[in-house]
Scaffold this active site. Structure first.
Site: not given
Length: 216
Positions: A69-72, A76, A149, A162, A164, A180
């Site tokens: 997914r996008g992001g760093e 979870h 996030a 999606g 969290s 992130c």
């Protein structure tokens, strides 16, 4: 029509990825409804497409998964509501940036039902809350912590992954990563902010606010 699924207990991350792949394929070919999936994962870290190896501070602490997914990097774990969003962005305007803004607006509206003011910051993904009770930042600004996030992926204009939202996770678990990629701010949760909110409480608020932001 958007199907809502809430799964009790802890969902294996690989199983979640497989479910999303199957559901997104069905949405694309018209054989499945859009879906919002509410769940919890066991403690784990995920890396997005922009993750920097140096931001994985403790690689042996929990399993690490490539989320694609996008992001760093993100964490979870139990006490955190993961919201997997499998929606047709094509029929909602073909505008990825607006879709992300809508996700942020959905989180902010949900937090507002608990009298928490969530805010967006330029250059910092996610939703933030001010912490005036904490020491000021080095530049004299008010301290801020991340409470939610976001990170999505699109396939043929259908979203998956999606966001969290931290309800009552073990905040020390975030110490194994630079969440992130942001080093100068911390993380918080609804319970950390003094609110006795449960995952069920959050789910009710999420459902109530969804239709105010998104069209079905």
């Amino acid at each position: 029509m958007v199907e809502w699924i809430a799964t009790d207990g802890l969902t294996d991350y690989q199983e979640a990825l497989a479910f999303m792949e199957t559901r997104v394929a069905g949405i694309i070919d018209g054989t499945a409804d859009e879906c919002i999936w509410l769940l919890e994962h066991p403690p784990l870290y995920t890396s997005g497409t922009s993750a920097k190896p140096a931001d994985l501070v403790d690689p042996d602490r929990f399993p690490v998964y490539d989320a694609r997914r996008g992001g760093e990097y993100t964490y979870h774990g139990p006490g955190q509501r993961v919201v997997y969003v499998m929606l047709d962005v094509g029929k909602r305007g073909h505008d990825v940036r607006q879709f992300v803004k809508d996700l942020e607006a959905w989180v902010i509206a949900t937090l507002d039902t608990f009298n928490i003011k969530g805010e967006i910051r330029e250059g910092r993904v996610g939703v933030w809350v001010q912490r005036p009770e904490k020491p000021l930042n080095a530049d004299g600004s008010t301290a801020e912590d991340k409470i939610a996030a976001l990170g999505i992926r699109l396939r043929k204009w259908v979203s998956f992954h999606g966001m969290s939202i931290n309800v009552e996770p073990d905040l020390s678990h975030f110490e194994g990563i630079v969440p992130c990629g942001i080093r100068d701010h911390g993380v918080t949760s609804l319970v950390d902010l003094g609110l006795p909110v449960t995952l069920d409480d959050l789910d009710v608020a999420l459902k109530a606010q969804f239709t105010k932001v998104f069209s079905n």
